[in-house]
Design a protein around this motif. Structure first.
Motif, PDB file in Angstrom:
ATOM      1  N   SER A 205      95.086  81.526  60.447  1.00  0.00           N
ATOM      2  CA  SER A 205      94.691  80.405  61.224  1.00  0.00           C
ATOM      3  C   SER A 205      93.330  79.814  60.598  1.00  0.00           C
ATOM      4  O   SER A 205      92.325  80.841  60.564  1.00  0.00           O
ATOM      5  CB  SER A 205      94.722  80.672  62.641  1.00  0.00           C
ATOM      6  OG  SER A 205      96.046  80.521  63.181  1.00  0.00           O
ATOM      7  N   PRO A 206      92.962  78.738  60.316  1.00  0.00           N
ATOM      8  CA  PRO A 206      91.656  78.002  60.286  1.00  0.00           C
ATOM      9  C   PRO A 206      90.690  78.587  61.721  1.00  0.00           C
ATOM     10  O   PRO A 206      91.159  78.644  62.721  1.00  0.00           O
ATOM     11  CB  PRO A 206      91.725  76.721  60.009  1.00  0.00           C
ATOM     12  CG  PRO A 206      93.002  76.274  60.703  1.00  0.00           C
ATOM     13  CD  PRO A 206      93.937  77.618  60.710  1.00  0.00           C
ATOM     14  N   ARG A 207      89.336  78.388  61.228  1.00  0.00           N
ATOM     15  CA  ARG A 207      88.220  78.884  62.246  1.00  0.00           C
ATOM     16  C   ARG A 207      87.282  77.661  62.147  1.00  0.00           C
ATOM     17  O   ARG A 207      87.169  77.100  61.319  1.00  0.00           O
ATOM     18  CB  ARG A 207      87.713  80.313  61.834  1.00  0.00           C
ATOM     19  CG  ARG A 207      88.553  81.281  62.076  1.00  0.00           C
ATOM     20  CD  ARG A 207      88.120  82.731  61.776  1.00  0.00           C
ATOM     21  NE  ARG A 207      89.104  83.824  62.044  1.00  0.00           N
ATOM     22  CZ  ARG A 207      89.083  84.335  63.287  1.00  0.00           C
ATOM     23  NH1 ARG A 207      88.472  84.208  64.326  1.00  0.00           N
ATOM     24  NH2 ARG A 207      89.926  85.327  63.245  1.00  0.00           N
ATOM     25  N   ASN A 208      86.554  77.503  63.319  1.00  0.00           N
ATOM     26  CA  ASN A 208      85.349  76.666  63.300  1.00  0.00           C
ATOM     27  C   ASN A 208      83.978  77.321  62.854  1.00  0.00           C
ATOM     28  O   ASN A 208      84.233  78.216  62.394  1.00  0.00           O
ATOM     29  CB  ASN A 208      85.458  76.014  64.811  1.00  0.00           C
ATOM     30  CG  ASN A 208      85.095  77.091  65.818  1.00  0.00           C
ATOM     31  OD1 ASN A 208      84.653  78.304  65.558  1.00  0.00           O
ATOM     32  ND2 ASN A 208      85.424  77.045  67.282  1.00  0.00           N
ATOM     33  N   ALA A 209      83.119  76.564  63.093  1.00  0.00           N
ATOM     34  CA  ALA A 209      81.720  76.864  62.418  1.00  0.00           C
ATOM     35  C   ALA A 209      81.378  78.407  63.011  1.00  0.00           C
ATOM     36  O   ALA A 209      80.554  78.990  62.762  1.00  0.00           O
ATOM     37  CB  ALA A 209      80.624  75.885  62.678  1.00  0.00           C
ATOM     38  N   LEU A 210      81.839  78.464  64.541  1.00  0.00           N
ATOM     39  CA  LEU A 210      81.351  79.722  65.132  1.00  0.00           C
ATOM     40  C   LEU A 210      82.446  80.808  65.092  1.00  0.00           C
ATOM     41  O   LEU A 210      82.290  81.982  65.743  1.00  0.00           O
ATOM     42  CB  LEU A 210      81.167  79.450  66.433  1.00  0.00           C
ATOM     43  CG  LEU A 210      80.052  78.551  67.081  1.00  0.00           C
ATOM     44  CD1 LEU A 210      79.919  78.051  68.401  1.00  0.00           C
ATOM     45  CD2 LEU A 210      78.602  78.819  66.568  1.00  0.00           C
ATOM     46  N   GLY A 211      83.455  80.787  64.223  1.00  0.00           N
ATOM     47  CA  GLY A 211      84.474  81.845  64.109  1.00  0.00           C
ATOM     48  C   GLY A 211      85.523  81.994  64.931  1.00  0.00           C
ATOM     49  O   GLY A 211      86.243  82.655  65.027  1.00  0.00           O
ATOM     50  N   GLY A 212      85.544  80.788  65.778  1.00  0.00           N
ATOM     51  CA  GLY A 212      86.677  80.561  66.710  1.00  0.00           C
ATOM     52  C   GLY A 212      87.978  80.165  66.118  1.00  0.00           C
ATOM     53  O   GLY A 212      88.080  79.122  65.422  1.00  0.00           O
ATOM     54  N   ILE A 213      89.231  80.672  66.315  1.00  0.00           N
ATOM     55  CA  ILE A 213      90.355  80.150  65.975  1.00  0.00           C
ATOM     56  C   ILE A 213      90.700  78.875  66.365  1.00  0.00           C
ATOM     57  O   ILE A 213      90.423  78.442  67.471  1.00  0.00           O
ATOM     58  CB  ILE A 213      91.413  81.193  66.242  1.00  0.00           C
ATOM     59  CG1 ILE A 213      91.345  82.302  65.294  1.00  0.00           C
ATOM     60  CG2 ILE A 213      92.760  80.640  65.715  1.00  0.00           C
ATOM     61  CD1 ILE A 213      92.595  83.656  65.586  1.00  0.00           C
ATOM     62  N   GLU A 214      91.193  77.812  65.454  1.00  0.00           N
ATOM     63  CA  GLU A 214      91.595  76.545  65.759  1.00  0.00           C
ATOM     64  C   GLU A 214      93.076  76.783  66.250  1.00  0.00           C
ATOM     65  O   GLU A 214      93.876  76.588  65.271  1.00  0.00           O
ATOM     66  CB  GLU A 214      91.625  75.542  64.877  1.00  0.00           C
ATOM     67  CG  GLU A 214      89.987  75.406  64.380  1.00  0.00           C
ATOM     68  CD  GLU A 214      89.685  74.323  62.889  1.00  0.00           C
ATOM     69  OE1 GLU A 214      90.592  73.568  62.950  1.00  0.00           O
ATOM     70  OE2 GLU A 214      88.597  74.520  62.489  1.00  0.00           O
TER      71      GLU A 214
END
Length: 294
Positions: A205-214
């Motif tokens: 799964s892709p992640r945002n700039a802070l490393g949280g899963i989208e």
């Protein structure tokens, strides 16, 4: 001049609130009181969760994969993380209580009360049953001991501030299932394996700039954090294999096009092949229920 004391008071209150909100949490001791570990089931949990894939020594083969000495490096955008020793030794987790082990696996908190980095996929393991986690410890306790010391993570400021991970957990640690469709019992089993134990979303799964899963693009694929190629989209938008073909891939590592699995996914296939075929079939059934994502 009265404004300055008021601002200082507000800053102190905000700081205290932030400190309280980012405090590590522990597993519920009362819920663990009546649980007894079953090493036989724990072995299945061990392979499903892929413990050896990350915690064996670099390049380990065969039975050496059961020596959980740690040391493998995992580069990310936030630094390079090194898997720790989790063998049942003094240098590993040999002295941990059941509560400490369950807290580490499901809460991401060390016995010393420090937050673990989410390179350890506790965000997925948080959805595991407490019995499975207790069984996992029972099996790991039967494995060979190893005295290899842990390698420190190579993580710079500000990511080396462990307390800040409490804020990360507030933002991104979400218990509960991503796929909430009306699932059959087989599909629910597949969801449990894929979303919790095998933590497929942690890589796919892709992640945002802070490393949280989208979570809105669950399993939609992402660039490889190691910098080589990408990790594929395995939603029905791209993964068009039949359920039988998915089961075959998770059993033998061969695709319908007669290509063979490579990279870290080779370890995943080795792990999946050790599970009952019904579990691999349940994962295939679940993947067909994942919302398509480009």
């Amino acid at each position: 001049m009265r404004l300055i004391p008021s601002l200082l008071a507000l800053a102190a209150i905000a700081g205290a609130a932030g400190w309280w909100l980012t405090a590590p949490t522990r597993a519920p001791a009362a819920a663990l009181a009546d649980l007894t570990g079953d090493a036989t089931n724990g072995e299945l949990v061990f392979w499903a969760t892929g413990c050896a894939s990350c915690h064996m020594a670099p390049g380990a083969k065969g039975e050496a994969q059961l020596v959980l000495a740690g040391g493998q490096a995992f580069p990310t955008a936030f630094g390079t993380f090194h898997a720790p020793n989790i063998s049942p030794s003094a240098e590993g987790i040999g002295g941990w209580t059941t509560e400490e082990f369950v807290t580490a696996v499901t809460k991401g908190v060390s016995p010393g009360g420090q937050h673990y980095y989410p390179a350890f996929p506790y965000a997925a393991f948080a959805n595991m049953t407490l019995q499975d986690v207790v069984d996992l410890k029972a099996f790991i306790d039967t494995l060979p001991q190893d005295a290899t010391p842990d390698k420190p993570h190579d993580v710079g400021f500000p990511f080396n501030i462990r307390r800040s991970l409490g804020g990360w957990k507030l933002l991104f640690l979400r218990e509960g299932w991503v796929v909430n469709a009306d699932l059959t019992e087989i599909e629910q089993r597949g969801r449990y394996i894929a979303e919790a134990m095998a933590h497929c979303g942690e890589c796919h799964s892709p992640r945002n700039a802070l490393g949280g899963i989208e979570r809105s693009r669950w399993l939609a694929g992402t660039p490889n954090p190691a910098g080589e190629g990408s990790i594929p989209n395995i939603t029905p938008a791209k993964l068009t294999w039949s359920e039988d073909e998915i089961v075959e891939y998770l059993t033998t590592g061969f695709t319908p096009e007669y290509d063979s699995v490579g990279g870290h996914m080779a370890h995943v296939v080795e792990n999946m092949a050790r599970l009952p075929e019904s579990d691999r079939a349940s994962v295939a059934a679940y993947l067909k229920k994942v919302p398509p994502a480009e």
